[in-house]
Design a protein around this motif. Sequence first.
Motif, PDB file in Angstrom:
ATOM      1  N   MET A 184       5.186  53.042   3.978  1.00 34.73           N
ATOM      2  CA  MET A 184       5.917  52.262   5.225  1.00 34.73           C
ATOM      3  C   MET A 184       5.486  52.952   6.275  1.00 34.73           C
ATOM      4  N   VAL A 185       4.964  52.281   7.623  1.00 34.80           N
ATOM      5  CA  VAL A 185       4.810  52.678   8.833  1.00 34.80           C
ATOM      6  C   VAL A 185       5.557  52.255   9.939  1.00 34.80           C
ATOM      7  N   VAL A 186       6.125  52.855  10.812  1.00 38.13           N
ATOM      8  CA  VAL A 186       7.157  52.590  11.850  1.00 38.13           C
ATOM      9  C   VAL A 186       6.597  53.014  13.216  1.00 38.13           C
ATOM     10  N   PHE A 187       6.548  52.152  14.301  1.00 40.19           N
ATOM     11  CA  PHE A 187       6.299  52.601  15.705  1.00 40.19           C
ATOM     12  C   PHE A 187       7.058  51.731  16.544  1.00 40.19           C
ATOM     13  N   GLY A 188       7.232  52.103  17.629  1.00 38.41           N
ATOM     14  CA  GLY A 188       7.879  51.329  18.719  1.00 38.41           C
ATOM     15  C   GLY A 188       8.667  52.320  19.790  1.00 38.41           C
ATOM     16  N   GLU A 189       8.576  51.852  21.264  1.00 36.39           N
ATOM     17  CA  GLU A 189       9.456  52.707  22.114  1.00 36.39           C
ATOM     18  C   GLU A 189      10.651  52.296  22.206  1.00 36.39           C
ATOM     19  N   VAL A 190      11.685  53.272  21.996  1.00 41.70           N
ATOM     20  CA  VAL A 190      13.238  52.949  22.125  1.00 41.70           C
ATOM     21  C   VAL A 190      13.633  53.040  23.321  1.00 41.70           C
ATOM     22  N   GLY A 191      14.256  51.982  24.036  1.00 39.07           N
ATOM     23  CA  GLY A 191      15.001  51.967  25.446  1.00 39.07           C
ATOM     24  C   GLY A 191      16.335  52.775  25.325  1.00 39.07           C
ATOM     25  N   LEU A 192      16.973  53.118  26.484  1.00 34.83           N
ATOM     26  CA  LEU A 192      18.292  53.398  26.651  1.00 34.83           C
ATOM     27  C   LEU A 192      19.228  52.409  26.357  1.00 34.83           C
ATOM     28  N   ALA A 193      18.984  51.139  26.457  1.00 30.37           N
ATOM     29  CA  ALA A 193      19.887  50.231  25.804  1.00 30.37           C
ATOM     30  C   ALA A 193      19.824  49.850  24.546  1.00 30.37           C
ATOM     31  N   GLY A 194      18.991  50.736  23.672  1.00 34.18           N
ATOM     32  CA  GLY A 194      18.941  50.370  22.351  1.00 34.18           C
ATOM     33  C   GLY A 194      18.092  49.372  21.787  1.00 34.18           C
ATOM     34  N   GLU A 195      17.169  48.883  23.005  1.00 31.72           N
ATOM     35  CA  GLU A 195      16.199  47.930  22.675  1.00 31.72           C
ATOM     36  C   GLU A 195      14.831  48.784  21.899  1.00 31.72           C
ATOM     37  N   VAL A 196      14.041  48.042  21.324  1.00 32.42           N
ATOM     38  CA  VAL A 196      12.998  48.552  20.834  1.00 32.42           C
ATOM     39  C   VAL A 196      11.731  47.696  21.627  1.00 32.42           C
ATOM     40  N   ARG A 197      10.865  48.554  22.460  1.00 35.44           N
ATOM     41  CA  ARG A 197       9.797  48.049  23.246  1.00 35.44           C
ATOM     42  C   ARG A 197       8.559  47.748  22.484  1.00 35.44           C
TER      43      ARG A 197
ATOM     44  N   ARG B 253      -3.483  47.385  11.567  1.00 36.98           N
ATOM     45  CA  ARG B 253      -4.728  47.257  10.700  1.00 36.98           C
ATOM     46  C   ARG B 253      -5.213  48.533  10.162  1.00 36.98           C
ATOM     47  N   GLU B 254      -5.067  49.643  10.886  1.00 35.12           N
ATOM     48  CA  GLU B 254      -5.442  50.927  10.418  1.00 35.12           C
ATOM     49  C   GLU B 254      -4.480  51.345   9.210  1.00 35.12           C
ATOM     50  N   ALA B 255      -3.128  51.132   9.467  1.00 33.44           N
ATOM     51  CA  ALA B 255      -2.300  51.452   8.531  1.00 33.44           C
ATOM     52  C   ALA B 255      -2.524  50.576   7.060  1.00 33.44           C
ATOM     53  N   ALA B 256      -3.012  49.389   7.180  1.00 34.12           N
ATOM     54  CA  ALA B 256      -3.264  48.561   6.079  1.00 34.12           C
ATOM     55  C   ALA B 256      -4.551  49.088   5.385  1.00 34.12           C
ATOM     56  N   LYS B 257      -5.373  49.411   6.378  1.00 31.39           N
ATOM     57  CA  LYS B 257      -6.730  50.196   5.918  1.00 31.39           C
ATOM     58  C   LYS B 257      -6.681  51.397   4.960  1.00 31.39           C
ATOM     59  N   LEU B 258      -5.676  52.138   5.339  1.00 32.32           N
ATOM     60  CA  LEU B 258      -5.333  53.346   4.668  1.00 32.32           C
ATOM     61  C   LEU B 258      -4.196  53.281   3.415  1.00 32.32           C
ATOM     62  N   GLY B 259      -3.854  51.872   3.187  1.00 34.49           N
ATOM     63  CA  GLY B 259      -3.033  51.700   1.961  1.00 34.49           C
ATOM     64  C   GLY B 259      -1.623  51.510   2.339  1.00 34.49           C
ATOM     65  N   PHE B 260      -1.017  51.269   3.520  1.00 34.25           N
ATOM     66  CA  PHE B 260       0.180  51.081   3.742  1.00 34.25           C
ATOM     67  C   PHE B 260       0.685  49.611   3.725  1.00 34.25           C
ATOM     68  N   THR B 261       1.636  49.280   2.987  1.00 36.14           N
ATOM     69  CA  THR B 261       1.992  48.083   2.856  1.00 36.14           C
ATOM     70  C   THR B 261       3.161  47.361   3.524  1.00 36.14           C
ATOM     71  N   HIS B 262       4.144  48.319   4.292  1.00 38.06           N
ATOM     72  CA  HIS B 262       5.195  47.779   5.053  1.00 38.06           C
ATOM     73  C   HIS B 262       5.072  48.347   6.346  1.00 38.06           C
ATOM     74  N   ALA B 263       5.622  47.684   7.414  1.00 40.66           N
ATOM     75  CA  ALA B 263       5.579  47.968   8.759  1.00 40.66           C
ATOM     76  C   ALA B 263       6.885  47.610   9.201  1.00 40.66           C
ATOM     77  N   ILE B 264       7.406  48.528  10.194  1.00 33.74           N
ATOM     78  CA  ILE B 264       8.794  47.999  11.121  1.00 33.74           C
ATOM     79  C   ILE B 264       7.985  48.180  12.536  1.00 33.74           C
ATOM     80  N   VAL B 265       7.996  47.065  13.479  1.00 42.27           N
ATOM     81  CA  VAL B 265       7.347  47.186  14.494  1.00 42.27           C
ATOM     82  C   VAL B 265       8.209  46.415  15.334  1.00 42.27           C
ATOM     83  N   PRO B 266       7.961  46.712  16.675  1.00 44.21           N
ATOM     84  CA  PRO B 266       8.728  45.757  18.004  1.00 44.21           C
ATOM     85  C   PRO B 266       8.393  44.328  17.875  1.00 44.21           C
TER      86      PRO B 266
END
Length: 452
Positions: free
Chosen positions: A387-400, A410-423
Motif C-alpha cells: 500500500m502507498v499513501v501520500f497527501g498534504e494534511v491541513g490544520l483543519a484535518g483536510e487532506v490536500r 503509476r510509479e507505485a503500480a510499476k513497482l508492484g504496489f496494489t493499493h493507494a490512499i490518496v487525496p
Amino acid sequence: MSKVKNQFVCRLCGGFSPKWQGQCPQCGEWNSLEEQVAKVVTTTGRFQSLAADGAIKNLSDVEAEELPRTPTHLAELDRVLGGGLVTGGVVLIGGDPGIGKSTLLLQALARLSESLPVLYVSGEESAQQIALRARRLGVPAAKVRLYPEISLEKILHALEREAPKVVVIDSIQTIYTEALTSAPGSVAQVRECSAQLTRFAKRHGTSILLVGHVTKEGALAGPRVLEHIVDAVLYFEGDTHSSFRLIRAIKNRFGAVNELGVFAMTDKGLREVANPSALFLSQHDVPVPGSCVMVTQEGSRPMLVEVQALVDDAHAAQVKRLAVGVEQNRLALLLAVLHRHAGIAAFDQDVFINAVGGVRIVEPAADLAMLIAIVSSLKNKALPNKMVVFGEVGLAGEVRPVQRGQERLREAAKLGFTHAIVPKANRPRQPIEGMTVTAIDRLEQAVDAAFW
Ligand code: TYD
Ligand code: MG
C-alpha cells in the motif's frame, strides 16, 4: 600609539558591526559575529559588477540566445544542473566532509577533459593524493590539468594562461587573496575570492565549479552572499554510512531546483543510479507496524520512500519528538492535527520518525504517510501489504492534493504496489491497472481506510 581598529563580521550574512554583540544586527543570527582587522583595501576593480555589459537598453533589444550547455556525461549530475554546465556559469557544491565532492568532480572533470581543456585547482589535497584517487577511480587522467595552489592571484594568472573551459576549485575555503589580511576561509576571503572567480568566469566564458564546506550546523560555510554570487548551489546529502549519495539543487539560475541526482558510492567512485524509485524501501517479509510507503516527487521523477514511525510510552517528564529525514516542526503540528481531528492522542508517547535510506523529504506530501505510520505504530497494527499513501494534511484535518498525483500512482503500480490512499483530487481519471485507489478528503477517512 594608534590602536588597530577591529570590526566584527557575521559568518552568515557578511554584515558588519563595530562592536561584538551576541546577535547579528543584520540577519538576527546568534553567535555569528567574528572579529576581523578592519583594513581599507584598494585593489582596482574590486567593486565591479558581476555582469559584463553596463549600458542601458530596452529589454526587447537585448540579444538573448540559449546558453550553450556542456553535458558532464554524468547523467545524474546533468539532471541536477538542468542539462549540463553553462558556459560562464559558476556552480557551488556543498556537503559534509568525506561525502564525495572531490570524487564526483574529479570523475566529471576527467570525462570532460576528453573534449575540453579542464583544470583542477586543489587547495586541500596534494597532487599525489589526487593522482592516486584518479588511478583508483580508473578515469582518463591524461588530459586533466592539475594545479595545487591556494593563492587567488596565482590561480587567476594560471587561468588566463591555460584558458580552460571548465575549472574545479576544491575548495573555495582554502583559497585566499593577497588583497585581504584575514585568513583563508574567513567571510571576507570567501566572498572576495568567489566574486573574483565569478567575474573571470563571466568574462572568459569559463564554467567554474566551487567546492564549499559546510558548518557543523549543516549550512554552507562562508557568508550567505556566496550563494547569491554563484549561479547554482548544489548540495550533497545522504548518510555517510549508507552508500547512497543524493545531490539536490538549492538554487539554479539555469534550471529547475527540485531535481535530485542519485549516486551510489562504490570502490570505483560514484556510480549513477538511473532508477532510484525502489532505493528507499526496506524489505520486509511480512508487513510490520509503523511502516508506511509514500511516493515523493523529486523534480521530474517520482520515488518511493518508506516512512517509519516508532511510538512508545514516554518515561521522562518531557516527551520526545524526533524526526530524521522529514521536518521536525511538521511532526509536532501533525500530531496536534491527529489528536484534534482523528481523536488519536500521543501526548504521553515518545514519537520517532525516520525516512529510510538517508533520504530527506522536503515536500508536504509526506504528511499523510507520517501520520499513518504513527497510527500504525501506536495501534501496533501493520498496514495492508503493498500500500502507498501520500497527501498534504491541513490544520483543519483536510487532506490536500499534491502535484503530479497520477505519475506517483503509476510509479507505485510499476513497482508492484496494489493499493493507494490518496487525496480526492488526485484520484486518477482512468483506472490504473493493478492499483486500487481509495480517495479521501479528511484525515479520519484516511485512518479508517488504512485500518479498516
Ligand atoms: P571525497 O570525495 O574525498 O569527499 P569530500 O571531497 O566531499 O570531502 O570522498 C571521500 C570518501 O569517499 C572517502 O570516505 C572514501 C570514499 N570513496 C569510496 O568509497 N570509493 C572511491 O572510489 C573513492 C575515490 C572514495
Ligand atoms: Mg574533498
